[in-house]
Motif scaffolding. Sequence first.
Motif, PDB file in Angstrom:
ATOM      1  N   ALA A  45      79.117  76.140 -33.008  1.00  0.00           N
ATOM      2  CA  ALA A  45      80.021  75.321 -31.992  1.00  0.00           C
ATOM      3  C   ALA A  45      81.475  75.657 -32.699  1.00  0.00           C
ATOM      4  O   ALA A  45      81.639  75.895 -33.671  1.00  0.00           O
ATOM      5  CB  ALA A  45      79.723  73.859 -32.283  1.00  0.00           C
ATOM      6  N   ILE A  82      79.856  63.514 -36.833  1.00  0.00           N
ATOM      7  CA  ILE A  82      79.413  63.663 -35.525  1.00  0.00           C
ATOM      8  C   ILE A  82      78.108  63.942 -35.547  1.00  0.00           C
ATOM      9  O   ILE A  82      77.690  64.912 -36.061  1.00  0.00           O
ATOM     10  CB  ILE A  82      80.379  64.646 -34.994  1.00  0.00           C
ATOM     11  CG1 ILE A  82      81.817  64.653 -34.744  1.00  0.00           C
ATOM     12  CG2 ILE A  82      79.821  65.137 -33.422  1.00  0.00           C
ATOM     13  CD1 ILE A  82      82.259  63.254 -33.864  1.00  0.00           C
ATOM     14  N   GLY A 111      90.613  77.511 -29.479  1.00  0.00           N
ATOM     15  CA  GLY A 111      91.938  77.375 -28.884  1.00  0.00           C
ATOM     16  C   GLY A 111      91.816  76.914 -27.319  1.00  0.00           C
ATOM     17  O   GLY A 111      90.508  76.706 -26.779  1.00  0.00           O
ATOM     18  N   ILE A 145      80.021  66.262 -23.791  1.00  0.00           N
ATOM     19  CA  ILE A 145      79.237  66.128 -25.118  1.00  0.00           C
ATOM     20  C   ILE A 145      78.752  64.843 -25.393  1.00  0.00           C
ATOM     21  O   ILE A 145      79.558  63.989 -25.418  1.00  0.00           O
ATOM     22  CB  ILE A 145      80.122  66.906 -26.338  1.00  0.00           C
ATOM     23  CG1 ILE A 145      80.829  68.039 -26.159  1.00  0.00           C
ATOM     24  CG2 ILE A 145      79.301  66.558 -27.742  1.00  0.00           C
ATOM     25  CD1 ILE A 145      81.507  68.607 -27.201  1.00  0.00           C
ATOM     26  N   ASN A 166      90.430  71.656 -21.826  1.00  0.00           N
ATOM     27  CA  ASN A 166      90.432  70.089 -22.114  1.00  0.00           C
ATOM     28  C   ASN A 166      91.428  69.325 -21.055  1.00  0.00           C
ATOM     29  O   ASN A 166      91.436  68.224 -21.155  1.00  0.00           O
ATOM     30  CB  ASN A 166      91.142  70.138 -23.494  1.00  0.00           C
ATOM     31  CG  ASN A 166      92.816  70.396 -23.550  1.00  0.00           C
ATOM     32  OD1 ASN A 166      93.228  70.769 -22.376  1.00  0.00           O
ATOM     33  ND2 ASN A 166      93.223  70.598 -24.760  1.00  0.00           N
TER      34      ASN A 166
END
Length: 342
Positions: free
Chosen positions: A331, A296, A158, A257, A192
Amino acid sequence: MQDIKELTLEELKKALKNWGADEFRARQIFAWIYKKGAGDFMQMSDLPLDLRERLKENFYLFGLKLIQAFKSHDGTKKFLFALKDANSIEAVTIPTEKRITGCISTQAGCKFKCSFCASGALGFKRNLTSAEMLEEILFLKNNSPQKKTTHIVFMGIGEPLDNYINVMKAIRIINSRLGLNIGARRITISTNGIIPGIKRLSQEDLQIELSISLHAADEKTRARIMPINKIYPLKDLISTCREYIRKTNRQITFEYILIKGVNSDLQNARKLSTILKDLNCKVNLIPANTIKEYKIEPPKHSEVLVFKNLLLKQGINVTLRKPRGQDIEAACGQLRLRYEKK
Ligand code: SAH
């Protein structure tokens, strides 16, 4: 029936007053919940029996049900919980030499669909209540070494700034002396990049840490892997961060990342050092956790080091995060994805 953890101390005092009970009982109840980890109201032995019974008739203490627990060889433990409405969330406890960090979810599911993150896969279900977030922490605390949690990061499933009011309500109790008593500097919100939320946060009288999930150093790459960039572009995000740092006098951490073939070459490192120049910040490099469903993968370790060294040479404060709990898919959202897809 209401979750008692939904109430602030003031709200609890008011409820007690309405019952004709002494207000000071609220502090005792808080201590039982947040300090002594009481399992039920009957355990609260310094409260009169009739008050305990009344609490039991009107409130519940726990709403999460543990579905699965995983332990990594590095000590990281991950828990999958069902909420009362059968949605599921994850929380992780990460012990290191000096800290025991609890990583908690703020929403069931996620709206934002970052391409490297498993949390968005099943869509958004709902915001978590402050009580549900507090319960994640109480559970982690109970299942950690020495029954302790020293740091809290809002980095689970979230977007915390998309559930601003409930997250702040939880933080006030996490931070309060009568609650979990964890210092503001030991609490981190990771976002984000929701610009209005960052601005609002800069006006709170709270010294909490802010992490920005940046993950790209140009508009095009960022918009491709993080759709939120189409609403709040990188350029505006960086200027909002500059303003945040100026206003709060605090450093920001940028999470990046490293994803093979996407954002991990030298050119990206150069762009990143250019946009962060002159900012009071820290960069946290994270080799991507492999997610098979999304193709990924992290770059080679040598490429990670080249990236890091370029930032260092440009005078940027950079750390390389050790991957934790990879063997248990720690993760964001990975475990839940696996569970709900079954
Ligand atoms: N929505 C918030 C908080 C949740 S995501 C935010 O965007 O910051 C927080 C973190 O999850 C990311 O910054 C990253 O550290 C981690 N994460 C998600 N997917 C990952 C992956 N595939 N590999 C490594 N870390 C990942």
